[in-house]
Design an enzyme around this catalytic site. Structure first.
Site, PDB file in Angstrom:
ATOM      1  N   ALA A  20      53.876  45.699  37.478  1.00  0.00           N
ATOM      2  CA  ALA A  20      53.881  46.909  36.644  1.00  0.00           C
ATOM      3  C   ALA A  20      55.081  47.789  36.994  1.00  0.00           C
ATOM      4  CB  ALA A  20      52.586  47.682  36.839  1.00  0.00           C
TER       5      ALA A  20
ATOM      6  N   ASP B 235      47.783  49.892  36.560  1.00  0.00           N
ATOM      7  CA  ASP B 235      48.983  49.672  37.378  1.00  0.00           C
ATOM      8  C   ASP B 235      50.211  50.351  36.774  1.00  0.00           C
ATOM      9  OD1 ASP B 235      47.411  48.159  39.013  1.00  0.00           O
ATOM     10  OD2 ASP B 235      48.635  46.346  38.913  1.00  0.00           O
TER      11      ASP B 235
ATOM     12  N   ALA C 266      56.409  41.194  46.198  1.00  0.00           N
ATOM     13  CA  ALA C 266      55.850  40.788  44.899  1.00  0.00           C
ATOM     14  C   ALA C 266      54.510  40.101  45.115  1.00  0.00           C
ATOM     15  CB  ALA C 266      56.817  39.827  44.212  1.00  0.00           C
TER      16      ALA C 266
HETATM   17  O1  PMV Z   1      46.545  43.122  42.261  1.00  0.00           O
HETATM   18  P1  PMV Z   1      47.150  43.933  41.180  1.00  0.00           P
HETATM   19  O2  PMV Z   1      48.198  44.892  41.606  1.00  0.00           O
HETATM   20  O3  PMV Z   1      47.604  43.090  40.031  1.00  0.00           O
HETATM   21  O4  PMV Z   1      45.977  44.912  40.637  1.00  0.00           O
HETATM   22  C1  PMV Z   1      45.067  44.495  39.678  1.00  0.00           C
HETATM   23  C2  PMV Z   1      44.014  45.546  39.431  1.00  0.00           C
HETATM   24  C3  PMV Z   1      42.804  44.978  38.687  1.00  0.00           C
HETATM   25  O5  PMV Z   1      41.852  46.041  38.609  1.00  0.00           O
HETATM   26  C4  PMV Z   1      42.178  43.822  39.436  1.00  0.00           C
HETATM   27  C5  PMV Z   1      43.172  44.517  37.282  1.00  0.00           C
HETATM   28  C6  PMV Z   1      43.480  45.635  36.296  1.00  0.00           C
HETATM   29  O6  PMV Z   1      43.990  45.304  35.213  1.00  0.00           O
HETATM   30  O7  PMV Z   1      43.194  46.821  36.550  1.00  0.00           O
END
Ligand code: PMV
Length: 307
Positions: free
Chosen positions: A99, A140, A91
């Site tokens: 997601a 995501d 996590a």
């Molecule tokens: O780190 P993660 O899995 O929450 O990925 C976020 C991706 C971002 O581009 C930073 C945010 C988004 O909403 O796309």
């Protein structure tokens, strides 16, 4: 009578375009085979258990995951679900765990009510993601639903295109540190882009150009060029404050061990880096990172037949 349903969803790595995707620029993501599987029973009170993440929550608890569950169930119009989740990904490491959890729980909750509708799943996952991200692009949960290698542009509906690759490639996914809050990272990126004025807009265009150049490079399976694009994308993200010393060091160690290129993946501020490699050097990179106490795994992406 208690009805049950199951649902599953993929984790993901972002190859290119994290953060700029929030501003409407394209991104490229790869669904992982690992993810989460949820089993839902139609019973009250609403609850969620994820033993691998030490989560055991009721819908009304004062906890971000409970608030996300509440948003998800409200979106679905369901108020009698107890869910048990088997999670095969860490996590908060930038691998799209929140997601994947939302999509798997939404699918399971719908199945327990003899319902199945991708639009309902997407809307519920977006409501859940808003709790964590504030302003999620939707990338995501889209990859969590579809898997595969895809180009994504946010919108309602988003523009999603499955991409081809000319030859297999390998990615080393290295978990360097605990992840930072995605919402904090996203708002810091936005603050820096706004502070740079016209230069901020031009930097967003650079992220887009990297994605535009990566698509034909993926089709040709030009790992040398893709590696340069990984490094350039990482450099832009680092220049905008999204990296950390530990992420930079891990990228450099992977490059020194034979990676074509390496970058942070996801929101940054911690979490994972990905290194592009061929099958043999991927093992060497994993071994090298292990000697620095960084655990990693290898993702082999096979070229679809006929390309
Ligand atoms: O780190 P993660 O899995 O929450 O990925 C976020 C991706 C971002 O581009 C930073 C945010 C988004 O909403 O796309």
């Amino acid at each position: 009578m208690t009805a049950t349903g199951t649902g599953s969803a993929n984790a993901k790595v972002l190859l290119f375009g994290e953060h700029s995707v929030v501003f409407g620029k394209p991104a490229i993501a790869l669904g992982l085979h690992a993810g989460v599987t949820a089993t839902a029973r139609s019973e009250s009170p609403c609850a969620l258990r994820v033993p691998n993440w030490n989560l055991d929550l009721s819908r009304n608890d004062d906890h971000p995951v409970a608030r996300a569950l509440d948003a998800l169930l409200s979106s679905l119009g369901i108020d009698d679900i107890a869910c048990e989740v088997d999670a095969h990904i860490p996590a908060g490491a930038g691998l799209g765990s929140s997601a994947a959890l939302a999509v798997a729980v939404a699918r399971a909750a719908l199945a327990a009510h003899n319902r199945a509708d991708n639009n309902d799943v997407a809307a519920a996952a977006m409501a859940s993601e808003r709790v964590f991200h504030g302003n999620p692009s939707g990338l995501d949960h889209t990859v969590a639903m579809t898997g595969g290698l895809l180009r994504f542009v946010r919108g309602n509906p988003p523009h999603v295109q499955q991409l081809g690759t000319g030859a297999p490639f390998s990615l080393v996914v290295a978990q360097v540190a605990a992840g930072a809050s995605t919402a904090v990272q996203v708002s810091e990126f936005a603050r820096r882009i706004a502070g740079l004025g016209a230069t901020g807009s031009r930097l967003l265009d650079c992220f887009e150009q990297i994605v535009d150049q990566a698509i034909p490079a993926l089709e040709r399976a030009d790992l040398g060029e893709l590696g340069l694009l990984f490094d350039a994308n990482h450099g832009l993200l680092a220049g905008l404050g999204m990296s950390t010393a530990a992420l930079d060091v891990a990228c450099q160690k992977a490059r020194n061990a034979g990676a074509y290129g390496a970058k942070l993946t996801g929101a940054g501020g911690g979490g994972c880096v990905i290194a592009l490699a061929d099958a043999d050097s991927a093992e060497v990179i994993c071994d090298t990172l292990r000697t620095c106490s960084i655990s990693s795994f290898i993702v082999h992406h096979a070229a679809p037949a006929g390309l």
